[in-house]
Motif scaffolding. Structure first.
Motif, PDB file in Angstrom:
ATOM      1  N   ILE A 258      -4.951   8.301   4.756  1.00 43.05           N
ATOM      2  CA  ILE A 258      -4.168   7.066   4.910  1.00 43.05           C
ATOM      3  C   ILE A 258      -5.105   5.867   4.993  1.00 43.05           C
ATOM      4  CG2 ILE A 258      -2.629   5.781   6.450  1.00 43.05           C
ATOM      5  CD1 ILE A 258      -1.419   8.530   7.272  1.00 43.05           C
ATOM      6  N   THR A 259      -6.159   6.010   5.793  1.00 42.42           N
ATOM      7  CA  THR A 259      -7.087   4.899   5.983  1.00 42.42           C
ATOM      8  C   THR A 259      -7.724   4.491   4.657  1.00 42.42           C
ATOM      9  OG1 THR A 259      -7.535   5.721   8.202  1.00 42.42           O
ATOM     10  CG2 THR A 259      -9.081   4.123   7.321  1.00 42.42           C
TER      11      THR A 259
ATOM     12  N   LYS B 193      -6.818   0.701   2.996  1.00 38.42           N
ATOM     13  CA  LYS B 193      -7.810  -0.295   3.381  1.00 38.42           C
ATOM     14  C   LYS B 193      -8.139  -1.262   2.244  1.00 38.42           C
ATOM     15  CE  LYS B 193     -12.333  -0.753   5.475  1.00 38.42           C
ATOM     16  NZ  LYS B 193     -13.365  -0.091   6.283  1.00 38.42           N
ATOM     17  N   THR B 194      -7.992  -2.558   2.543  1.00 39.74           N
ATOM     18  CA  THR B 194      -8.497  -3.578   1.614  1.00 39.74           C
ATOM     19  C   THR B 194      -9.700  -4.287   2.224  1.00 39.74           C
ATOM     20  OG1 THR B 194      -7.237  -5.461   2.493  1.00 39.74           O
ATOM     21  CG2 THR B 194      -6.108  -4.050   0.885  1.00 39.74           C
ATOM     22  N   GLY B 195      -9.839  -4.187   3.544  1.00 39.97           N
ATOM     23  CA  GLY B 195     -10.909  -4.872   4.253  1.00 39.97           C
ATOM     24  C   GLY B 195     -10.485  -6.211   4.828  1.00 39.97           C
TER      25      GLY B 195
ATOM     26  N   SER C 299       0.814  -1.220   0.000  1.00 41.20           N
ATOM     27  CA  SER C 299       0.000   0.000   0.000  1.00 41.20           C
ATOM     28  C   SER C 299       0.845   1.267   0.000  1.00 41.20           C
ATOM     29  CB  SER C 299      -0.904   0.025   1.239  1.00 41.20           C
ATOM     30  OG  SER C 299      -1.743  -1.106   1.260  1.00 41.20           O
ATOM     31  N   LEU C 300       2.160   1.111   0.117  1.00 39.87           N
ATOM     32  CA  LEU C 300       2.995   2.306   0.290  1.00 39.87           C
ATOM     33  C   LEU C 300       2.810   3.322  -0.828  1.00 39.87           C
ATOM     34  CD1 LEU C 300       5.176   3.939   1.736  1.00 39.87           C
ATOM     35  CD2 LEU C 300       6.904   2.598   0.521  1.00 39.87           C
ATOM     36  N   GLU C 301       2.849   2.871  -2.083  1.00 36.61           N
ATOM     37  CA  GLU C 301       2.800   3.835  -3.186  1.00 36.61           C
ATOM     38  C   GLU C 301       1.494   4.613  -3.188  1.00 36.61           C
ATOM     39  OE1 GLU C 301       5.206   4.928  -5.143  1.00 36.61           O
ATOM     40  OE2 GLU C 301       6.510   3.626  -3.949  1.00 36.61           O
ATOM     41  N   VAL C 302       0.381   3.913  -2.995  1.00 32.31           N
ATOM     42  CA  VAL C 302      -0.912   4.590  -3.065  1.00 32.31           C
ATOM     43  C   VAL C 302      -1.117   5.508  -1.854  1.00 32.31           C
ATOM     44  CG1 VAL C 302      -2.191   2.653  -2.078  1.00 32.31           C
ATOM     45  CG2 VAL C 302      -3.368   4.238  -3.565  1.00 32.31           C
TER      46      VAL C 302
ATOM     47  N   GLY D 201      -4.838  -7.426   8.607  1.00 28.65           N
ATOM     48  CA  GLY D 201      -3.472  -7.020   8.299  1.00 28.65           C
ATOM     49  C   GLY D 201      -3.378  -5.711   7.541  1.00 28.65           C
ATOM     50  N   ASP D 202      -4.483  -5.003   7.376  1.00 20.67           N
ATOM     51  CA  ASP D 202      -4.446  -3.705   6.684  1.00 20.67           C
ATOM     52  C   ASP D 202      -3.604  -2.684   7.427  1.00 20.67           C
ATOM     53  OD1 ASP D 202      -5.898  -4.354   4.460  1.00 20.67           O
ATOM     54  OD2 ASP D 202      -7.753  -3.355   5.093  1.00 20.67           O
ATOM     55  N   GLY D 203      -3.456  -2.873   8.729  1.00 19.41           N
ATOM     56  CA  GLY D 203      -2.562  -1.983   9.458  1.00 19.41           C
ATOM     57  C   GLY D 203      -3.221  -1.285  10.621  1.00 19.41           C
TER      58      GLY D 203
END
Ligand SMILES: Nc1ncnc2c1ncn2[C@@H]1O[C@H](COP(=O)(O)OP(=O)(O)OP(=O)(O)O)[C@@H](O)[C@H]1O
Ligand SMILES: [Mg+2]
Length: 128
Positions: A78-79, A83-85, A13-16, A88-90
Motif C-alpha cells: 500500500i505504501t 506514495k507520491t512524496g 491512488s485507489l486504482e493503483v 497528503g499521501d495518507g
C-alpha cells in the motif's frame, strides 16, 4: 493473530493500490469514501480571489483484515503504491481483530482471511 489495516489514501491512488493488493494476493477488502484532515488541518484553496482552508479533504479508505503474517508485505504494498512524496499521501492505521467468521463455511480466525490460496479457490480471484 488477526490484524486490520485502515489505509486512508488519495482518491487518485485507489486504482493503483487496489492493483498492488491484488498482485500480492489480497482478496478481501472494503473501500469507503471519507473526508478528513491530517496535521496540516486541511489545504489552502482560493475561490474568486478569496483564500481559505478546505478543512475536510475527500480521501479513500481501504480496510483489509488479514492474518498477522501477511501484515508487513501488505502495508509495504500500500505504501509503495500510494506514495507520491507530497503532503497528503495518507496514513495507515493498524489494529488487532479478535475473530472472523466466514458465513458460508463457518471458518474462523486466520483461516477465514488467508489470502495465499493454492487450492481451486485460486480461480475465484477477480479478473485483472
Ligand atoms: N490522526 C488521524 N486520525 C484519523 N484520521 C486521520 C489522522 N491523520 C490523518 N487522517 C486521515 O488521513 C488523511 C490523510 O492524512 P495526511 O496524508 O494529510 O496525513 P498527515 O499526517 O498530515 O501527513 P502529511 O504530512 O504527509 O500530509 C486525512 O485527510 C484524514 O482523513
Ligand atoms: Mg497532511
Amino acid at each position: 493473530m488477526l490484524r486490520k489495516i485502515e489505509a486512508i489514501i488519495r482518491s487518485d491512488s485507489l486504482e493503483v493500490v487496489k492493483e498492488a493488493l491484488r498482485d500480492i494476493g489480497v482478496l478481501g477488502l472494503n473501500v469507503f469514501e471519507v473526508r478528513g484532515h491530517g496535521r496540516q488541518g486541511g489545504v489552502p484553496v482560493s475561490w474568486r480571489g478569496i483564500s481559505h482552508t478546505m478543512d475536510l479533504i475527500p480521501k479513500v479508505q481501504i480496510n483489509v483484515v488479514l492474518a498477522d503474517q501477511d501484515l508487513e508485505r501488505t502495508v509495504d504494498a500500500i505504501t509503495q503504491a500510494a506514495k507520491t512524496g507530497r503532503e497528503g499521501d495518507g496514513i495507515i492505521f493498524i489494529s488487532t481483530i479478535d475473530d472472523v467468521v466466514r458465513v458460508r463455511t463457518g471458518e474462523r480466525g486466520a483461516q477465514a482471511v488467508t489470502y495465499i490460496i493454492d487450492g481451486p479457490e485460486r480461480n475465484q480471484r477477480p479478473p485483472r
